[in-house]
Scaffold this active site. Sequence first.
Site, PDB file in Angstrom:
ATOM      1  N   GLU A  45       0.767  -1.176  -0.042  1.00 26.43           N
ATOM      2  CA  GLU A  45       0.020   0.066  -0.019  1.00 26.43           C
ATOM      3  C   GLU A  45       0.990   1.360   0.084  1.00 26.43           C
ATOM      4  O   GLU A  45       1.795   1.543   0.979  1.00 26.43           O
ATOM      5  CB  GLU A  45      -0.930  -0.108   1.099  1.00 26.43           C
ATOM      6  CG  GLU A  45      -1.864   1.216   1.240  1.00 26.43           C
ATOM      7  CD  GLU A  45      -2.573   1.548   2.598  1.00 26.43           C
ATOM      8  OE1 GLU A  45      -2.926   2.491   2.994  1.00 26.43           O
ATOM      9  OE2 GLU A  45      -2.715   0.337   3.444  1.00 26.43           O
ATOM     10  N   ARG A  49       0.375  10.200   0.202  1.00 27.26           N
ATOM     11  CA  ARG A  49       0.675  11.475   1.033  1.00 27.26           C
ATOM     12  C   ARG A  49       1.953  12.161   0.746  1.00 27.26           C
ATOM     13  O   ARG A  49       2.496  13.128   1.573  1.00 27.26           O
ATOM     14  CB  ARG A  49       1.060  10.667   2.553  1.00 27.26           C
ATOM     15  CG  ARG A  49      -0.126  10.155   3.217  1.00 27.26           C
ATOM     16  CD  ARG A  49       0.120   9.576   4.516  1.00 27.26           C
ATOM     17  NE  ARG A  49      -0.825   8.635   5.041  1.00 27.26           N
ATOM     18  CZ  ARG A  49      -0.684   7.835   6.190  1.00 27.26           C
ATOM     19  NH1 ARG A  49       0.242   8.191   7.170  1.00 27.26           N
ATOM     20  NH2 ARG A  49      -1.717   6.927   6.500  1.00 27.26           N
ATOM     21  N   LYS A 133     -11.060  -1.776   5.926  1.00 27.60           N
ATOM     22  CA  LYS A 133      -9.982  -1.325   7.008  1.00 27.60           C
ATOM     23  C   LYS A 133     -10.488  -1.053   8.248  1.00 27.60           C
ATOM     24  O   LYS A 133     -11.343  -0.104   8.609  1.00 27.60           O
ATOM     25  CB  LYS A 133      -9.058  -0.294   6.148  1.00 27.60           C
ATOM     26  CG  LYS A 133      -8.164   0.321   7.071  1.00 27.60           C
ATOM     27  CD  LYS A 133      -7.489   1.376   6.206  1.00 27.60           C
ATOM     28  CE  LYS A 133      -6.409   2.192   7.210  1.00 27.60           C
ATOM     29  NZ  LYS A 133      -5.592   3.316   6.203  1.00 27.60           N
TER      30      LYS A 133
END
Length: 213
Positions: A45, A49, A133
């Site tokens: 993943e 960011r 999640k």
Amino acid sequence: MTQNLDRLLPILKAAPVVPVLIIEDFHTAVPLARALIAGGLTALEVTLRTPAALDCIRAIKGEVEGANVGAGTILNPKQFDEAVAAGSTFLVSPGASPKLIAHANGSPVPLLPGVATAGEAMTLLEEGYGAAKFFPAEQAGGANYIKALASPLPGLVFCPTGGVSLKNAHTYLSLPNIVCVGGSWVAPAAAVAAGDWAAITALAREAAALKGV
């Protein structure tokens, strides 16, 4: 086809840990991915960011054999589309806004949306989701909280992320409603900056061997 679980679950089940990667330097993306895969972690993943994130996903997708590279921190439909165009094989969001869920509906690239409460989990079930999640896992109640969701919400499995480490990962993985965990400890910033790929492979190998107790 709401979530495309047939595509998502094999990716998540391939190893007990999904590395959560914040990649600052594009040039480290490919060797980092290769080091993690060498240790047995194939679902990666890359969080959106940093400015380099989408280029990192493209590079890993194009150059690293065996990688299932996904995009994390998906916050809106625009990021969803950009991540898909970059070659992501799965997408992860910290929450589950109605606009994002509507946009993801029917996409061949599956979304793993985040939840932190039973109410949010019920909303996902109503939308046809079977995996989520759990974030931020430790801050939202940890393993005891997510264990309590197993009986009333049997149709949903979780990938806890947030405060998960080698020390507590096995506790999560021992629960019946956990498909895998997500964590950043397998790619320490100092090791990435130093190009210590052997150390990262060793951490990945240790994580890939985790089992519930």
